[in-house]
Scaffold this motif. Structure first.
Motif, PDB file in Angstrom:
ATOM      1  N   GLY A 138      65.562  -1.020  76.536  1.00 12.52           N
ATOM      2  CA  GLY A 138      64.454  -1.964  76.537  1.00 12.52           C
ATOM      3  C   GLY A 138      63.076  -1.323  76.626  1.00 12.52           C
ATOM      4  O   GLY A 138      62.067  -2.024  76.628  1.00 12.52           O
ATOM      5  N   TYR A 139      63.026  -0.001  76.713  1.00 13.22           N
ATOM      6  CA  TYR A 139      61.749   0.703  76.804  1.00 13.22           C
ATOM      7  C   TYR A 139      61.501   1.535  75.548  1.00 13.22           C
ATOM      8  O   TYR A 139      62.431   1.922  74.845  1.00 13.22           O
ATOM      9  CB  TYR A 139      61.729   1.661  78.005  1.00 13.22           C
ATOM     10  CG  TYR A 139      61.681   0.971  79.341  1.00 13.22           C
ATOM     11  CD1 TYR A 139      60.470   0.536  79.870  1.00 13.22           C
ATOM     12  CD2 TYR A 139      62.837   0.753  80.069  1.00 13.22           C
ATOM     13  CE1 TYR A 139      60.417  -0.087  81.109  1.00 13.22           C
ATOM     14  CE2 TYR A 139      62.798   0.126  81.303  1.00 13.22           C
ATOM     15  CZ  TYR A 139      61.586  -0.295  81.817  1.00 13.22           C
ATOM     16  OH  TYR A 139      61.545  -0.915  83.030  1.00 13.22           O
ATOM     17  N   ARG A 140      60.246   1.829  75.302  1.00  9.79           N
ATOM     18  CA  ARG A 140      59.822   2.841  74.333  1.00  9.79           C
ATOM     19  C   ARG A 140      59.277   3.992  75.167  1.00  9.79           C
ATOM     20  O   ARG A 140      58.498   3.774  76.095  1.00  9.79           O
ATOM     21  CB  ARG A 140      58.728   2.278  73.417  1.00  9.79           C
ATOM     22  CG  ARG A 140      58.155   3.316  72.448  1.00  9.79           C
ATOM     23  CD  ARG A 140      57.169   2.696  71.479  1.00  9.79           C
ATOM     24  NE  ARG A 140      56.005   2.104  72.107  1.00  9.79           N
ATOM     25  CZ  ARG A 140      54.876   2.749  72.386  1.00  9.79           C
ATOM     26  NH1 ARG A 140      54.742   4.029  72.104  1.00  9.79           N
ATOM     27  NH2 ARG A 140      53.865   2.119  72.944  1.00  9.79           N
ATOM     28  N   LEU A 141      59.704   5.213  74.870  1.00 10.81           N
ATOM     29  CA  LEU A 141      59.275   6.391  75.618  1.00 10.81           C
ATOM     30  C   LEU A 141      58.289   7.187  74.782  1.00 10.81           C
ATOM     31  O   LEU A 141      58.583   7.561  73.651  1.00 10.81           O
ATOM     32  CB  LEU A 141      60.471   7.274  75.975  1.00 10.81           C
ATOM     33  CG  LEU A 141      60.156   8.610  76.653  1.00 10.81           C
ATOM     34  CD1 LEU A 141      59.441   8.414  77.993  1.00 10.81           C
ATOM     35  CD2 LEU A 141      61.435   9.415  76.830  1.00 10.81           C
ATOM     36  N   GLU A 142      57.118   7.443  75.356  1.00 13.07           N
ATOM     37  CA  GLU A 142      56.105   8.255  74.698  1.00 13.07           C
ATOM     38  C   GLU A 142      56.021   9.601  75.412  1.00 13.07           C
ATOM     39  O   GLU A 142      55.840   9.660  76.632  1.00 13.07           O
ATOM     40  CB  GLU A 142      54.764   7.543  74.746  1.00 13.07           C
ATOM     41  CG  GLU A 142      53.729   8.108  73.822  1.00 13.07           C
ATOM     42  CD  GLU A 142      52.513   7.212  73.744  1.00 13.07           C
ATOM     43  OE1 GLU A 142      51.551   7.474  74.511  1.00 13.07           O
ATOM     44  OE2 GLU A 142      52.522   6.263  72.948  1.00 13.07           O
ATOM     45  N   ILE A 143      56.139  10.670  74.625  1.00 14.06           N
ATOM     46  CA  ILE A 143      56.054  12.042  75.115  1.00 14.06           C
ATOM     47  C   ILE A 143      54.832  12.638  74.431  1.00 14.06           C
ATOM     48  O   ILE A 143      54.810  12.753  73.200  1.00 14.06           O
ATOM     49  CB  ILE A 143      57.318  12.834  74.746  1.00 14.06           C
ATOM     50  CG1 ILE A 143      58.565  12.102  75.261  1.00 14.06           C
ATOM     51  CG2 ILE A 143      57.246  14.258  75.287  1.00 14.06           C
ATOM     52  CD1 ILE A 143      59.854  12.564  74.611  1.00 14.06           C
ATOM     53  N   ALA A 144      53.796  12.980  75.197  1.00 12.08           N
ATOM     54  CA  ALA A 144      52.533  13.411  74.592  1.00 12.08           C
ATOM     55  C   ALA A 144      51.998  14.658  75.287  1.00 12.08           C
ATOM     56  O   ALA A 144      52.243  14.885  76.468  1.00 12.08           O
ATOM     57  CB  ALA A 144      51.500  12.291  74.672  1.00 12.08           C
ATOM     58  N   VAL A 145      51.243  15.444  74.519  1.00  8.49           N
ATOM     59  CA  VAL A 145      50.639  16.670  75.022  1.00  8.49           C
ATOM     60  C   VAL A 145      49.129  16.601  74.830  1.00  8.49           C
ATOM     61  O   VAL A 145      48.646  16.127  73.808  1.00  8.49           O
ATOM     62  CB  VAL A 145      51.185  17.911  74.263  1.00  8.49           C
ATOM     63  CG1 VAL A 145      50.489  19.184  74.735  1.00  8.49           C
ATOM     64  CG2 VAL A 145      52.686  18.031  74.441  1.00  8.49           C
ATOM     65  N   VAL A 146      48.403  17.069  75.824  1.00  5.30           N
ATOM     66  CA  VAL A 146      46.963  17.335  75.710  1.00  5.30           C
ATOM     67  C   VAL A 146      46.819  18.810  76.039  1.00  5.30           C
ATOM     68  O   VAL A 146      47.315  19.277  77.071  1.00  5.30           O
ATOM     69  CB  VAL A 146      46.139  16.461  76.679  1.00  5.30           C
ATOM     70  CG1 VAL A 146      44.682  16.879  76.655  1.00  5.30           C
ATOM     71  CG2 VAL A 146      46.299  14.994  76.339  1.00  5.30           C
ATOM     72  N   SER A 147      46.146  19.556  75.136  1.00  5.42           N
ATOM     73  CA  SER A 147      46.099  21.008  75.319  1.00  5.42           C
ATOM     74  C   SER A 147      44.770  21.593  74.853  1.00  5.42           C
ATOM     75  O   SER A 147      43.941  20.901  74.268  1.00  5.42           O
ATOM     76  CB  SER A 147      47.237  21.661  74.545  1.00  5.42           C
ATOM     77  OG  SER A 147      46.990  21.568  73.149  1.00  5.42           O
ATOM     78  N   ASP A 148      44.641  22.892  75.097  1.00  5.89           N
ATOM     79  CA  ASP A 148      43.467  23.650  74.658  1.00  5.89           C
ATOM     80  C   ASP A 148      43.706  24.314  73.303  1.00  5.89           C
ATOM     81  O   ASP A 148      42.921  25.159  72.889  1.00  5.89           O
ATOM     82  CB  ASP A 148      43.133  24.732  75.689  1.00  5.89           C
ATOM     83  CG  ASP A 148      42.694  24.144  77.018  1.00  5.89           C
ATOM     84  OD1 ASP A 148      42.165  23.018  77.028  1.00  5.89           O
ATOM     85  OD2 ASP A 148      42.895  24.814  78.046  1.00  5.89           O
ATOM     86  N   CYS A 149      44.817  23.971  72.628  1.00  4.98           N
ATOM     87  CA  CYS A 149      45.137  24.600  71.341  1.00  4.98           C
ATOM     88  C   CYS A 149      45.859  23.588  70.458  1.00  4.98           C
ATOM     89  O   CYS A 149      45.897  22.409  70.771  1.00  4.98           O
ATOM     90  CB  CYS A 149      45.986  25.849  71.560  1.00  4.98           C
ATOM     91  SG  CYS A 149      47.551  25.535  72.404  1.00  4.98           S
ATOM     92  N   ASP A 150      46.442  24.039  69.379  1.00  4.13           N
ATOM     93  CA  ASP A 150      47.182  23.183  68.455  1.00  4.13           C
ATOM     94  C   ASP A 150      48.626  23.098  68.945  1.00  4.13           C
ATOM     95  O   ASP A 150      49.469  23.923  68.589  1.00  4.13           O
ATOM     96  CB  ASP A 150      47.097  23.764  67.043  1.00  4.13           C
ATOM     97  CG  ASP A 150      47.643  22.827  65.985  1.00  4.13           C
ATOM     98  OD1 ASP A 150      48.180  21.758  66.328  1.00  4.13           O
ATOM     99  OD2 ASP A 150      47.531  23.179  64.796  1.00  4.13           O
ATOM    100  N   SER A 151      48.919  22.095  69.769  1.00  2.00           N
ATOM    101  CA  SER A 151      50.235  21.978  70.396  1.00  2.00           C
ATOM    102  C   SER A 151      51.273  21.411  69.429  1.00  2.00           C
ATOM    103  O   SER A 151      50.945  20.785  68.424  1.00  2.00           O
ATOM    104  CB  SER A 151      50.159  21.106  71.647  1.00  2.00           C
ATOM    105  OG  SER A 151      49.873  19.767  71.303  1.00  2.00           O
TER     106      SER A 151
END
Length: 160
Positions: A90-103
């Motif tokens: 019943g959920y949608r899972l979001e996996i996200a990155v914020v970085s200092d480069c091109d992740s």
């Protein structure tokens, strides 16, 4: 079960030596246990993005199985995170990155499916959205597009 079938298939196809230099879901990263309800409030993890193994050059057995975007990425052999994910229905899972480069992100789901992303979070950062995530063990690698290393933050969050 699916993971064991995948491993047997790799060995039968002669992929054992190539797999040794690739991201390996049989290894463990930083562990945790988060249900769909737990991740309704986002969880953040500090990480150094990057790795030594080129997905396109060293890991064709994984690259061919990607169920998402395809592209270059450099990842470590062991996942950065090995997370148990009960109660994901019943959920949608979001996996996200914020970085200092091109992740770049590489994910192996409890069902044994591989997903990759390079820029879907904007600003050259990666994001993968699993619309029907399975409960079980989720392995996550945080790499970079060009083989550099940099400071990054991983965010896990569910939505109804």
């Amino acid at each position: 079960m699916i993971r064991h079938i995948f491993a047997a298939t790799l060995l039968a196809l002669g992929g054992a030596s190539a797999a040794a230099a690739c991201p390996d879901w049989q290894l463990n990263g930083q562990t945790g246990r988060y249900s769909g309800a737990d991740l309704y409030q986002p969880r953040y993890f500090e990480i150094v993005a990057g790795g030594d193994f080129s997905l396109t050059r060293n890991c064709p057995q994984i690259y061919r199985q990607l169920r998402s975007d395809k592209g270059e990425g450099f990842f470590p052999q062991a996942p950065d995170f090995t997370i148990e994910t009960p109660g994901m229905k019943g959920y949608r899972l979001e996996i996200a990155v914020v970085s200092d480069c091109d992740s770049a992100l590489l994910v192996n789901t409890p069902a044994g499916n591989w997903y990759y992303d390079d820029d879907d979070n904007g600003n050259l950062d990666a994001m993968i959205s699993l619309t029907s995530p399975s409960s079980g063990i989720l392995d996550i690698w945080v790499g970079t597009h060009d083989g550099a290393y940099c400071d990054a933050q991983l965010r896990l969050e569910t939505f109804n």
